[in-house]
Design a protein around this motif. Structure first.
Motif, PDB file in Angstrom:
ATOM      1  N   HIS A  43      -4.773  -1.874   2.118  1.00 22.12           N
ATOM      2  CA  HIS A  43      -5.315  -2.067   0.770  1.00 22.12           C
ATOM      3  C   HIS A  43      -5.348  -3.566   0.472  1.00 22.12           C
ATOM      4  O   HIS A  43      -4.434  -4.301   0.870  1.00 22.12           O
ATOM      5  N   TYR A  94      -0.419  11.142   6.852  1.00 23.71           N
ATOM      6  CA  TYR A  94      -0.332  11.399   5.415  1.00 23.71           C
ATOM      7  C   TYR A  94       0.271  12.790   5.232  1.00 23.71           C
ATOM      8  O   TYR A  94      -0.351  13.796   5.569  1.00 23.71           O
ATOM      9  N   ILE A 118      -2.298   4.228   6.743  1.00 20.56           N
ATOM     10  CA  ILE A 118      -2.608   3.481   5.526  1.00 20.56           C
ATOM     11  C   ILE A 118      -1.448   2.553   5.181  1.00 20.56           C
ATOM     12  O   ILE A 118      -0.296   2.985   5.082  1.00 20.56           O
ATOM     13  N   ASP A 119      -1.763   1.286   5.016  1.00 20.24           N
ATOM     14  CA  ASP A 119      -0.757   0.279   4.669  1.00 20.24           C
ATOM     15  C   ASP A 119      -0.927  -0.061   3.194  1.00 20.24           C
ATOM     16  O   ASP A 119      -1.708  -0.937   2.830  1.00 20.24           O
ATOM     17  N   SER A 120      -0.184   0.652   2.359  1.00 20.32           N
ATOM     18  CA  SER A 120      -0.333   0.478   0.916  1.00 20.32           C
ATOM     19  C   SER A 120       0.770   1.237   0.188  1.00 20.32           C
ATOM     20  O   SER A 120       1.571   1.935   0.816  1.00 20.32           O
ATOM     21  N   TRP A 122       2.042   4.255  -2.387  1.00 23.63           N
ATOM     22  CA  TRP A 122       1.597   5.643  -2.482  1.00 23.63           C
ATOM     23  C   TRP A 122       0.430   5.819  -3.460  1.00 23.63           C
ATOM     24  O   TRP A 122      -0.560   6.478  -3.126  1.00 23.63           O
ATOM     25  N   SER A 125      -2.640   4.413  -1.859  1.00 27.19           N
ATOM     26  CA  SER A 125      -3.024   5.234  -0.703  1.00 27.19           C
ATOM     27  C   SER A 125      -3.844   6.432  -1.162  1.00 27.19           C
ATOM     28  O   SER A 125      -4.862   6.788  -0.539  1.00 27.19           O
ATOM     29  N   LYS A 126      -3.400   7.066  -2.223  1.00 22.63           N
ATOM     30  CA  LYS A 126      -4.125   8.214  -2.763  1.00 22.63           C
ATOM     31  C   LYS A 126      -5.536   7.809  -3.194  1.00 22.63           C
ATOM     32  O   LYS A 126      -6.503   8.547  -2.972  1.00 22.63           O
ATOM     33  N   THR A 164       5.307   0.398   7.162  1.00 22.90           N
ATOM     34  CA  THR A 164       4.240   0.714   8.113  1.00 22.90           C
ATOM     35  C   THR A 164       4.695   0.552   9.557  1.00 22.90           C
ATOM     36  O   THR A 164       4.450   1.420  10.399  1.00 22.90           O
TER      37      THR A 164
END
Length: 217
Positions: A43, A94, A118-120, A122, A125-126, A164
């Protein structure tokens, strides 16, 4: 894809780990060759706070990996090429009710395995999954963590949450057990070395700032 700008006006910068040169962790990177391809989806907010981010460490450590920055990957050419390649079996890390739990189940595939991570946060990420229609179609992966994160400078939303690079290391350990990967134990244990050194550095900085003798310039 969002345009990312790097502010390097005040300090020398490392263009490999994207950290100030004074806190560069590249000397601790230990390259790992995996059969599995890892795609890190970062992100933009995570990129801007790379002083604590581990997605770049993960990408720099794994030779068979790529990192893309953005929120909506629906029309991302490279990602769609991977998804549309019939020789690939693609998964998204996920956890949900239908995800394949690597701690209990084996990936049932003889194809080339591609794992998207996904590096973000929560919430972000959603949003990334909700925005990216191609990611919504992916089979989901999860695992049961039996250790706590070493991310001592950052509060995790839940005790089972890992960074991550820790999550990726855990996945490779499980793939080793499934004979999908064959990474030496010592080599794999060194994977998180830049992360550990980064945490040590940040803790030392916090300690110095609390010291009344410390003066920031």
């Amino acid at each position: 894809m969002n345009k990312i700008e790097i502010d390097i006006n005040q300090r020398d910068f490392c263009y490999t780990c994207y950290r100030p040169s004074v806190s560069c962790m590249c000397e601790y990177i230990n390259k790992i060759e995996t059969k599995t391809k890892f795609i890190i989806l970062m992100h933009p907010k995570e990129f801007k706070k790379t002083k604590n981010g581990t997605g770049q460490f993960t990408k720099n450590t794994l030779s068979n990996s790529e990192l893309f920055i953005g929120i909506d990957f629906t029309n991302h050419t490279k990602i769609n090429e991977l998804l549309e390649d019939s020789s690939n079996d693609c998964y998204l890390l996920y956890p949900n009710e239908t995800s394949l739990n690597l701690s209990k189940e084996k990936i049932p595939s003889e194809k080339n395995i591609v794992i998207f991570i996904i590096d973000s946060t929560w919430p972000c990420s959603k949003k990334m999954i909700k925005s990216s229609k191609n990611l919504q179609k992916l089979k989901m992966l999860s695992f049961d963590a039996d250790k706590l994160s070493e991310f001592k400078i950052k509060k995790q939303p839940n005790e089972y949450c890992l960074s991550t690079i820790e999550s990726t290391q855990y996945i490779i350990e499980l793939l080793n057990k499934q004979n999908i990967e064959n990474i030496a134990k010592e080599e794999l244990s060194n994977m998180t070395k830049p992360f550990e050194k980064m945490v040590e550095y940040q803790l030392e900085c916090l300690k110095r700032r609390k010291d009344p003798r410390y003066k920031a310039y």
